[in-house]
Write a protein that holds these residues in place. Structure first.
Motif, PDB file in Angstrom:
ATOM      1  N   ALA A  41      51.806 -13.980  93.045  1.00 52.27           N
ATOM      2  CA  ALA A  41      52.744 -12.931  93.466  1.00 52.27           C
ATOM      3  C   ALA A  41      52.886 -11.874  92.376  1.00 52.27           C
ATOM      4  N   GLU A  42      52.817 -10.622  92.798  1.00 54.13           N
ATOM      5  CA  GLU A  42      53.074  -9.502  91.891  1.00 54.13           C
ATOM      6  C   GLU A  42      54.402  -8.876  92.305  1.00 54.13           C
ATOM      7  N   ALA A  43      55.423  -9.090  91.491  1.00 56.51           N
ATOM      8  CA  ALA A  43      56.754  -8.554  91.788  1.00 56.51           C
ATOM      9  C   ALA A  43      56.932  -7.237  91.044  1.00 56.51           C
ATOM     10  N   ARG A  44      57.408  -6.228  91.777  1.00 60.44           N
ATOM     11  CA  ARG A  44      57.665  -4.910  91.174  1.00 60.44           C
ATOM     12  C   ARG A  44      59.073  -4.473  91.543  1.00 60.44           C
ATOM     13  N   TYR A  45      59.761  -3.880  90.583  1.00 60.15           N
ATOM     14  CA  TYR A  45      61.144  -3.445  90.771  1.00 60.15           C
ATOM     15  C   TYR A  45      61.188  -1.923  90.826  1.00 60.15           C
ATOM     16  N   TRP A  46      61.855  -1.390  91.839  1.00 59.02           N
ATOM     17  CA  TRP A  46      61.993   0.047  92.019  1.00 59.02           C
ATOM     18  C   TRP A  46      63.474   0.414  92.029  1.00 59.02           C
ATOM     19  N   LYS A  47      63.788   1.497  91.350  1.00 56.30           N
ATOM     20  CA  LYS A  47      65.159   2.013  91.355  1.00 56.30           C
ATOM     21  C   LYS A  47      65.088   3.527  91.426  1.00 56.30           C
ATOM     22  N   GLN A  48      66.200   4.134  91.780  1.00 56.58           N
ATOM     23  CA  GLN A  48      66.241   5.586  91.871  1.00 56.58           C
ATOM     24  C   GLN A  48      66.751   6.182  90.572  1.00 56.58           C
ATOM     25  N   ASP A  49      66.111   7.277  90.158  1.00 54.10           N
ATOM     26  CA  ASP A  49      66.586   7.967  88.964  1.00 54.10           C
ATOM     27  C   ASP A  49      67.732   8.903  89.338  1.00 54.10           C
ATOM     28  N   GLU A  50      68.206   9.664  88.388  1.00 58.90           N
ATOM     29  CA  GLU A  50      69.369  10.529  88.630  1.00 58.90           C
ATOM     30  C   GLU A  50      69.112  11.617  89.674  1.00 58.90           C
ATOM     31  N   ARG A  51      67.855  11.919  89.975  1.00 56.28           N
ATOM     32  CA  ARG A  51      67.517  12.907  91.009  1.00 56.28           C
ATOM     33  C   ARG A  51      67.211  12.258  92.356  1.00 56.28           C
ATOM     34  N   GLY A  52      67.296  10.931  92.407  1.00 57.94           N
ATOM     35  CA  GLY A  52      67.042  10.226  93.657  1.00 57.94           C
ATOM     36  C   GLY A  52      65.602   9.818  93.862  1.00 57.94           C
ATOM     37  N   LYS A  53      64.738  10.069  92.877  1.00 57.65           N
ATOM     38  CA  LYS A  53      63.316   9.711  92.979  1.00 57.65           C
ATOM     39  C   LYS A  53      63.127   8.232  92.629  1.00 57.65           C
ATOM     40  N   TRP A  54      62.293   7.541  93.406  1.00 54.96           N
ATOM     41  CA  TRP A  54      62.019   6.140  93.130  1.00 54.96           C
ATOM     42  C   TRP A  54      61.065   6.008  91.952  1.00 54.96           C
ATOM     43  N   VAL A  55      61.458   5.220  90.961  1.00 61.53           N
ATOM     44  CA  VAL A  55      60.631   4.971  89.792  1.00 61.53           C
ATOM     45  C   VAL A  55      60.544   3.464  89.584  1.00 61.53           C
ATOM     46  N   GLN A  56      59.382   3.047  89.097  1.00 66.60           N
ATOM     47  CA  GLN A  56      59.198   1.625  88.868  1.00 66.60           C
ATOM     48  C   GLN A  56      59.882   1.246  87.571  1.00 66.60           C
TER      49      GLN A  56
END
Length: 142
Positions: free
Chosen positions: A125-140
């Motif tokens: 399994a390759e787990a990746r975490y994504w969150k939104q930056d202050e502009r709303g863009k998804w970044v890993q």
């Protein structure tokens, strides 16, 4: 298998899920969206109305015909190799798909952390975490 953890902090699921579904379909794939029964009607309506200029073929019945199937059952009745866990609840059945999109908010953070730790111990399994930056863009994330 790839498991993408999407921590919903700035945008609600109803805005994020259509974009993911569009990308899966554009790549020639099918998607199974799994949620608790009570959430499925709201997701169904949202996928029809999220954008005036877009059409996202989906449904809850006639499973084989649905490119995007909405269901409470994590079985790929539409032949999907992609699954979206849309209600924040982790399901082990997700590990039978090529790609999993796991959406959770702060209320489900502990459950997401437990799933993350369990997946990191699995070499397949390759787990990746994504969150939104202050502009709303998804970044890993890390």
């Amino acid at each position: 298998m790839i498991v993408d953890f999407y921590h919903l902090t700035a945008a609600p699921l109803e805005r994020v899920l259509p974009a993911i579904a569009e990308k899966v379909l554009a790549g020639g794939g099918r998607l199974l969206v799994v949620a608790e029964e009570g959430q499925l009607a709201r997701l169904d309506e949202q996928l029809w109305t999220y954008a005036k200029e877009a059409f996202l073929p989906h449904g809850r019945g006639n499973a084989e015909a649905q490119p995007v199937l909405l269901s409470a059952d994590p079985a790929p009745a539409n032949g999907a190799t992609n699954i979206a866990l849309a209600d924040g609840a982790w399901r082990e059945e997700a590990l039978t798909f090529e790609r999993t999109f796991y959406f959770f908010d702060s209320a489900r953070l502990d459950e997401a952390r437990a799933a993350w730790r369990a997946l990191k111990a699995r070499p397949e399994a390759e787990a990746r975490y994504w969150k939104q930056d202050e502009r709303g863009k998804w970044v890993q994330g890390p």
